[in-house]
Design an enzyme around this catalytic site. Structure first.
Site, PDB file in Angstrom:
ATOM      1  N   GLN A 193     -27.601  11.154  23.925  1.00 37.96           N
ATOM      2  CA  GLN A 193     -26.788  10.232  23.123  1.00 37.96           C
ATOM      3  C   GLN A 193     -25.398  10.103  23.724  1.00 37.96           C
ATOM      4  OE1 GLN A 193     -27.489  11.016  18.627  1.00 37.96           O
ATOM      5  NE2 GLN A 193     -27.931  12.937  19.645  1.00 37.96           N
ATOM      6  N   ASN A 194     -25.116  10.972  24.706  1.00 40.30           N
ATOM      7  CA  ASN A 194     -23.761  11.045  25.251  1.00 40.30           C
ATOM      8  C   ASN A 194     -23.486   9.886  26.208  1.00 40.30           C
ATOM      9  OD1 ASN A 194     -23.685  13.378  23.824  1.00 40.30           O
ATOM     10  ND2 ASN A 194     -23.883  14.747  25.583  1.00 40.30           N
ATOM     11  N   VAL A 195     -22.260   9.447  26.210  1.00 41.76           N
ATOM     12  CA  VAL A 195     -21.835   8.348  27.103  1.00 41.76           C
ATOM     13  C   VAL A 195     -20.865   8.874  28.160  1.00 41.76           C
ATOM     14  CG1 VAL A 195     -22.141   6.625  25.277  1.00 41.76           C
ATOM     15  CG2 VAL A 195     -19.889   7.663  25.593  1.00 41.76           C
ATOM     16  N   ASP A 196     -20.681  10.235  28.202  1.00 39.97           N
ATOM     17  CA  ASP A 196     -19.652  10.812  29.092  1.00 39.97           C
ATOM     18  C   ASP A 196     -20.091  10.909  30.556  1.00 39.97           C
ATOM     19  OD1 ASP A 196     -20.271  14.104  27.586  1.00 39.97           O
ATOM     20  OD2 ASP A 196     -21.326  13.130  29.225  1.00 39.97           O
TER      21      ASP A 196
ATOM     22  N   HIS B 136     -27.254   5.662  24.281  1.00 42.63           N
ATOM     23  CA  HIS B 136     -26.040   4.988  23.794  1.00 42.63           C
ATOM     24  C   HIS B 136     -25.208   4.423  24.935  1.00 42.63           C
ATOM     25  CE1 HIS B 136     -26.283   7.581  19.887  1.00 42.63           C
ATOM     26  NE2 HIS B 136     -27.266   6.709  19.998  1.00 42.63           N
TER      27      HIS B 136
ATOM     28  N   SER C 279     -25.589  16.625  15.810  1.00 43.74           N
ATOM     29  CA  SER C 279     -25.563  16.816  14.353  1.00 43.74           C
ATOM     30  C   SER C 279     -26.789  16.169  13.713  1.00 43.74           C
ATOM     31  CB  SER C 279     -24.291  16.187  13.774  1.00 43.74           C
ATOM     32  OG  SER C 279     -24.251  14.798  14.144  1.00 43.74           O
TER      33      SER C 279
ATOM     34  N   GLU D  43     -24.103  25.506  14.679  1.00 38.27           N
ATOM     35  CA  GLU D  43     -24.188  25.298  13.222  1.00 38.27           C
ATOM     36  C   GLU D  43     -25.554  24.757  12.807  1.00 38.27           C
ATOM     37  OE1 GLU D  43     -19.514  24.006  13.359  1.00 38.27           O
ATOM     38  OE2 GLU D  43     -20.900  22.743  12.185  1.00 38.27           O
TER      39      GLU D  43
ATOM     40  N   CYS E  65     -18.528 -12.518  38.360  1.00 32.78           N
ATOM     41  CA  CYS E  65     -18.665 -13.929  37.939  1.00 32.78           C
ATOM     42  C   CYS E  65     -17.365 -14.421  37.290  1.00 32.78           C
ATOM     43  CB  CYS E  65     -19.827 -14.083  36.951  1.00 32.78           C
ATOM     44  SG  CYS E  65     -19.493 -13.436  35.291  1.00 32.78           S
TER      45      CYS E  65
HETATM   46  C1  BV8 Z   1     -29.251   0.938  15.437  1.00 30.79           C
HETATM   47  C2  BV8 Z   1     -20.472   4.707  20.151  1.00 30.79           C
HETATM   48  C3  BV8 Z   1     -30.535  -0.972  14.813  1.00 30.79           C
HETATM   49  C4  BV8 Z   1     -20.572   5.184  21.527  1.00 30.79           C
HETATM   50  C5  BV8 Z   1     -22.077   5.760  18.772  1.00 30.79           C
HETATM   51  C6  BV8 Z   1     -27.453   4.102   6.925  1.00 30.79           C
HETATM   52  C7  BV8 Z   1     -28.425   5.088   6.912  1.00 30.79           C
HETATM   53  C8  BV8 Z   1     -29.124   5.434   8.078  1.00 30.79           C
HETATM   54  C9  BV8 Z   1     -28.878   4.786   9.295  1.00 30.79           C
HETATM   55  C10 BV8 Z   1     -27.914   3.825   9.297  1.00 30.79           C
HETATM   56  C11 BV8 Z   1     -27.200   3.474   8.136  1.00 30.79           C
HETATM   57  N1  BV8 Z   1     -26.359   2.517   8.458  1.00 30.79           N
HETATM   58  C12 BV8 Z   1     -26.477   2.232   9.783  1.00 30.79           C
HETATM   59  C13 BV8 Z   1     -27.440   3.030  10.318  1.00 30.79           C
HETATM   60  C14 BV8 Z   1     -27.890   3.065  11.750  1.00 30.79           C
HETATM   61  C15 BV8 Z   1     -26.820   3.754  12.601  1.00 30.79           C
HETATM   62  C16 BV8 Z   1     -26.656   5.191  12.160  1.00 30.79           C
HETATM   63  O1  BV8 Z   1     -27.485   6.036  12.477  1.00 30.79           O
HETATM   64  N2  BV8 Z   1     -25.561   5.452  11.442  1.00 30.79           N
HETATM   65  C17 BV8 Z   1     -25.369   6.815  10.933  1.00 30.79           C
HETATM   66  C18 BV8 Z   1     -23.953   7.292  11.285  1.00 30.79           C
HETATM   67  C19 BV8 Z   1     -25.605   6.791   9.430  1.00 30.79           C
HETATM   68  N3  BV8 Z   1     -27.288   3.721  13.975  1.00 30.79           N
HETATM   69  C20 BV8 Z   1     -26.993   2.652  14.740  1.00 30.79           C
HETATM   70  O2  BV8 Z   1     -26.277   1.734  14.401  1.00 30.79           O
HETATM   71  C21 BV8 Z   1     -27.663   2.614  16.103  1.00 30.79           C
HETATM   72  N4  BV8 Z   1     -28.303   1.355  16.272  1.00 30.79           N
HETATM   73  O3  BV8 Z   1     -29.720   1.609  14.548  1.00 30.79           O
HETATM   74  O4  BV8 Z   1     -29.597  -0.339  15.694  1.00 30.79           O
HETATM   75  C22 BV8 Z   1     -30.799  -2.300  15.380  1.00 30.79           C
HETATM   76  C23 BV8 Z   1     -32.059  -2.545  15.906  1.00 30.79           C
HETATM   77  C24 BV8 Z   1     -32.329  -3.807  16.408  1.00 30.79           C
HETATM   78  C25 BV8 Z   1     -31.334  -4.792  16.402  1.00 30.79           C
HETATM   79  C26 BV8 Z   1     -30.065  -4.517  15.904  1.00 30.79           C
HETATM   80  C27 BV8 Z   1     -29.790  -3.257  15.385  1.00 30.79           C
HETATM   81  C28 BV8 Z   1     -26.616   2.735  17.196  1.00 30.79           C
HETATM   82  C29 BV8 Z   1     -26.200   4.172  17.350  1.00 30.79           C
HETATM   83  C30 BV8 Z   1     -25.197   4.316  18.497  1.00 30.79           C
HETATM   84  C31 BV8 Z   1     -23.854   4.413  17.908  1.00 30.79           C
HETATM   85  N5  BV8 Z   1     -22.841   4.758  18.940  1.00 30.79           N
HETATM   86  N6  BV8 Z   1     -20.872   5.806  19.296  1.00 30.79           N
HETATM   87  C32 BV8 Z   1     -19.373   6.072  21.801  1.00 30.79           C
HETATM   88  O5  BV8 Z   1     -18.240   5.576  21.742  1.00 30.79           O
HETATM   89  O6  BV8 Z   1     -19.648   7.247  22.091  1.00 30.79           O
HETATM   90  S1  BV8 Z   1     -22.604   7.037  17.785  1.00 30.79           S
HETATM   91  C33 BV8 Z   1     -21.832   8.504  18.183  1.00 30.79           C
HETATM   92  O7  BV8 Z   1     -22.603   9.515  17.470  1.00 30.79           O
HETATM   93  C34 BV8 Z   1     -21.937   8.915  19.643  1.00 30.79           C
HETATM   94  O8  BV8 Z   1     -22.548   7.955  20.459  1.00 30.79           O
HETATM   95  C35 BV8 Z   1     -22.809  10.171  19.617  1.00 30.79           C
HETATM   96  O9  BV8 Z   1     -23.634  10.208  20.712  1.00 30.79           O
HETATM   97  C36 BV8 Z   1     -23.594   9.972  18.369  1.00 30.79           C
HETATM   98  C37 BV8 Z   1     -24.291  11.181  17.801  1.00 30.79           C
HETATM   99  O10 BV8 Z   1     -23.342  12.216  17.589  1.00 30.79           O
HETATM  100  P1  BV8 Z   1     -23.678  13.689  18.182  1.00 30.79           P
HETATM  101  O11 BV8 Z   1     -23.950  13.540  19.630  1.00 30.79           O
HETATM  102  O12 BV8 Z   1     -24.706  14.329  17.349  1.00 30.79           O
HETATM  103  O13 BV8 Z   1     -22.269  14.382  18.036  1.00 30.79           O
HETATM  104  P2  BV8 Z   1     -21.612  15.015  16.720  1.00 30.79           P
HETATM  105  O14 BV8 Z   1     -20.165  15.155  16.990  1.00 30.79           O
HETATM  106  O15 BV8 Z   1     -22.099  14.283  15.516  1.00 30.79           O
HETATM  107  O16 BV8 Z   1     -22.295  16.476  16.642  1.00 30.79           O
HETATM  108  C38 BV8 Z   1     -21.972  17.426  17.636  1.00 30.79           C
HETATM  109  C39 BV8 Z   1     -22.879  18.614  17.391  1.00 30.79           C
HETATM  110  O17 BV8 Z   1     -22.683  19.550  18.442  1.00 30.79           O
HETATM  111  C40 BV8 Z   1     -22.591  19.356  16.088  1.00 30.79           C
HETATM  112  O18 BV8 Z   1     -23.809  19.618  15.432  1.00 30.79           O
HETATM  113  C41 BV8 Z   1     -21.944  20.670  16.554  1.00 30.79           C
HETATM  114  O19 BV8 Z   1     -22.272  21.745  15.696  1.00 30.79           O
HETATM  115  C42 BV8 Z   1     -22.593  20.850  17.899  1.00 30.79           C
HETATM  116  N7  BV8 Z   1     -21.839  21.677  18.853  1.00 30.79           N
HETATM  117  C43 BV8 Z   1     -20.494  21.853  18.925  1.00 30.79           C
HETATM  118  N8  BV8 Z   1     -20.213  22.690  19.972  1.00 30.79           N
HETATM  119  C44 BV8 Z   1     -21.410  23.010  20.548  1.00 30.79           C
HETATM  120  C45 BV8 Z   1     -22.450  22.358  19.847  1.00 30.79           C
HETATM  121  N9  BV8 Z   1     -23.752  22.478  20.173  1.00 30.79           N
HETATM  122  C46 BV8 Z   1     -24.050  23.264  21.231  1.00 30.79           C
HETATM  123  N10 BV8 Z   1     -23.117  23.918  21.959  1.00 30.79           N
HETATM  124  C47 BV8 Z   1     -21.804  23.813  21.642  1.00 30.79           C
HETATM  125  N11 BV8 Z   1     -20.877  24.482  22.374  1.00 30.79           N
END
Ligand code: BV8
Length: 246
Positions: free
Chosen positions: A102-105, A120, A188, A214, A151
């Site tokens: 899911q990472n974009v880095d 993503h 998460s 977590e 372009c």
């Molecule tokens: C889509 C931009 C359909 C890029 C991102 C209501 C209910 C359910 C779903 C939805 C809803 N409303 C909307 C939706 C769909 C929505 C969604 O899921 N929303 C959620 C928030 C409710 N999803 C979408 O919109 C997706 N598209 O569904 O399209 C569609 C189909 C056809 C036609 C049209 C539309 C698009 C999803 C992409 C969104 N882009 N960001 C950017 O700038 O990066 S999302 C953003 O969250 C990032 O991209 C990231 O990748 C993503 C997920 O986050 P995580 O990677 O899990 O990171 P997070 O910080 O949350 O967690 C980190 C974890 O690491 C923690 O658990 C922590 O404990 C752990 N950790 C910390 N340190 C460590 C560790 N683990 C291991 N080692 C460590 N040292």
């Protein structure tokens, strides 16, 4: 602790397993890249909050690029960690393997991962809003904001925003359905459709191992959930697998 977990998985560990790994922002945390939610999240930084508020459709505007350029310059100072490199080793060991991130880095690519689905997108690439062509944008700072395609049209970051369809999901779904062993690391599990992949793998009888300091929304469903940091736990699990693999 990990040794027993791997041994008790009840699968024949061998090169012939179909292994799939789903990663989230947490795998890059030990590289210094902030996560999105919870402790150490990017939103604790007022600059990130301010810049993100200027990012808006059609995504090729100045505000969006200033937000991504801030993140690109932050990531440019970070390096892949032991978890990224372990995944590269796993990719060359197993005969069928896929990394879905899911990472974009871009840190998985920098570590050497090749068979990779960037659901993503990737902040080191731009996409032309006119013809959809995707171009590499490796240099930071960018020559111009917004950067221009050959372009003449402005490029947007090749990053999927909420409400936009993710990239290569058909391939990610196929891989999750074929997996015997599925790792979900550093996510998460709140963003769909990525978070559905481990659940689909479970339904297809795969063993799913979660690595996260977590508990997450996925924890109650996975085969085993290991509390720990990716760069510490994954290399140790990988060593155990190599010892047991025939
Ligand atoms: C889509 C931009 C359909 C890029 C991102 C209501 C209910 C359910 C779903 C939805 C809803 N409303 C909307 C939706 C769909 C929505 C969604 O899921 N929303 C959620 C928030 C409710 N999803 C979408 O919109 C997706 N598209 O569904 O399209 C569609 C189909 C056809 C036609 C049209 C539309 C698009 C999803 C992409 C969104 N882009 N960001 C950017 O700038 O990066 S999302 C953003 O969250 C990032 O991209 C990231 O990748 C993503 C997920 O986050 P995580 O990677 O899990 O990171 P997070 O910080 O949350 O967690 C980190 C974890 O690491 C923690 O658990 C922590 O404990 C752990 N950790 C910390 N340190 C460590 C560790 N683990 C291991 N080692 C460590 N040292």
């Amino acid at each position: 602790m990990e040794f027993k977990i791997i041994k008790d998985l009840g699968i024949d560990l061998s090169r012939d397993l179909h292994v799939v790994i789903l990663t989230g922002a947490g795998i890059s945390a030990e590289s210094g890249v902030p996560v999105f939610r919870g402790r150490g999240s990017m939103w604790g930084n007022p600059t990130a909050r301010r810049l993100a508020s200027y990012a808006y459709p059609p995504w090729n505007n100045r505000g969006t690029w200033e937000f991504y350029e801030w993140r690109r310059q932050l990531v440019a100072k970070c390096s892949p960690n032991a978890a990224h490199y372990t995944i590269v080793e796993m990719e060359s060991f197993f005969n069928s393997f896929c990394l879905i991130t899911q990472n974009v880095d871009g840190l998985h690519r920098r570590a050497g991962s090749r068979n990779i689905v960037e659901l993503h997108g990737n902040m080191w690439m731009g996409r032309c809003l006119k013809d959809g062509e995707i171009v590499e944008l490796p240099e930071t700072p960018l020559k111009s904001i917004p950067p221009l395609h050959s372009c003449g049209e402005a490029l947007r970051p090749h990053v999927v925003q909420f409400g936009e369809p993710v990239l290569d999901f058909d391939r990610a779904l196929r891989e999750a359905m074929m997996a015997n062993l599925f790792f979900v690391i550093g996510t998460s599990g709140v963003v769909s459709p990525a978070r559905d992949l481990p659940l689909i793998a479970l339904r297809m009888r795969a063993k799913v191992i979660e690595i996260n300091p977590e508990e997450t929304v996925l924890t109650p469903y996975v085969t085993v959930s290991i509390r720990g940091k990716a760069a510490e736990v994954l290399p140790r699990i990988w060593m155990e697998i190599l010892k047991l693999a025939k």
